[in-house]
Design an enzyme around this catalytic site. Sequence first.
Site, PDB file in Angstrom:
ATOM      1  CE  LYS A  24      -0.359  -0.102   5.044  1.00 41.13           C
ATOM      2  NZ  LYS A  24      -1.241  -0.054   6.222  1.00 41.13           N
TER       3      LYS A  24
ATOM      4  CE1 TYR B 216      12.726  31.412   2.239  1.00 38.29           C
ATOM      5  CE2 TYR B 216      12.968  29.037   1.935  1.00 38.29           C
ATOM      6  CZ  TYR B 216      12.578  30.284   1.458  1.00 38.29           C
ATOM      7  OH  TYR B 216      12.040  30.387   0.201  1.00 38.29           O
TER       8      TYR B 216
END
Length: 337
Positions: free
Chosen positions: A30, A237
């Site tokens: 999955k 940043y």
Amino acid sequence: MRLRLNASALAANFRDLATRAGVPAYAAVKADAYGLGAQEVVRRLKPLNPAGFAVATWPEALALGRADLDMLILHGFTTDCAAAAAALPRARPVLATTAQIAAWATAFPGRMADLMVETGMNRLGIDPADIAAAIAAIPIHTIHSHLACADEQGHPLTLRQLNIFRAIAAATPAHSHALANSAGIHWGRAFSFSAVRPGLGLYGGQAHPDATPHHVVTPEARILQIRTVPAGQSVGYGATWTAPTDSRIAILNIGYADGICRATAPKLQLHAGPQPIPAVGLISMDMIAANVSNLDLSEGDWLSLDWHLPTLGPATGISQYELLTRLGPRFERVWEI
């Protein structure tokens, strides 16, 4: 950027888990095989004769493009999935509610399905008291449940769930029974019953403290630019990292949009061959900065990220499952023997 994927390690992990369990194993693929690429994982595991493959949804099953596979659909069945179910005659939904059971019996009378039974996790599953009615309504192949705390040492819920499921197995002796995931397999043969469903352990995750999985996944990124940052100037940043001396800083083409989330930055190591290289500053959406001072590296060179799940998960506080499934679609996936 690319993911280097070790096919031999994947196969070894499957064999180790199946051997430890001593019963047939359904490989969980999955979430696009936990981010590795489900089609390629299935292709490499199919020769090992798994009992089948487990996906979450019918669209995931269809995306494999393999009507010849035995598959478990873990989210069960609703009437809008009937076309997909018709196209996949060897797929079995793992039904978890009385409404799903009724819908399947109406849409595909006489066709086998599986059941998920609630034993203490309080997620998906019918009440044990409803098993007999389900068996009367549809032919059942395997009765499943799922362990909530198998990756924790000594949690009382694990033994409680085992005892509940053992009683279910005793009351339904004509059927197959599956309880254990990768973590549950390591609790011993008492948890194996008739089948197991390994997931994380296949892909190099350490689902249990005693597990020693083979390493499967290594992200790699290319250097876009190398610049000299003078002492006292910051990088990235928020200006969270300041160069203590004049430093050569490499900017790599990978970031949190690819699943390399910001929380990994303080513990993230990169490598040029055996040489460890620290990441510096905050991780950007598409870029990471690394200190390559005193290294003979150039723009265009590849660096690998140390994505050793048993180490990186505890060090960052990020689930190993998340470290895998967040790896994004921009990666080229390169399989190696």
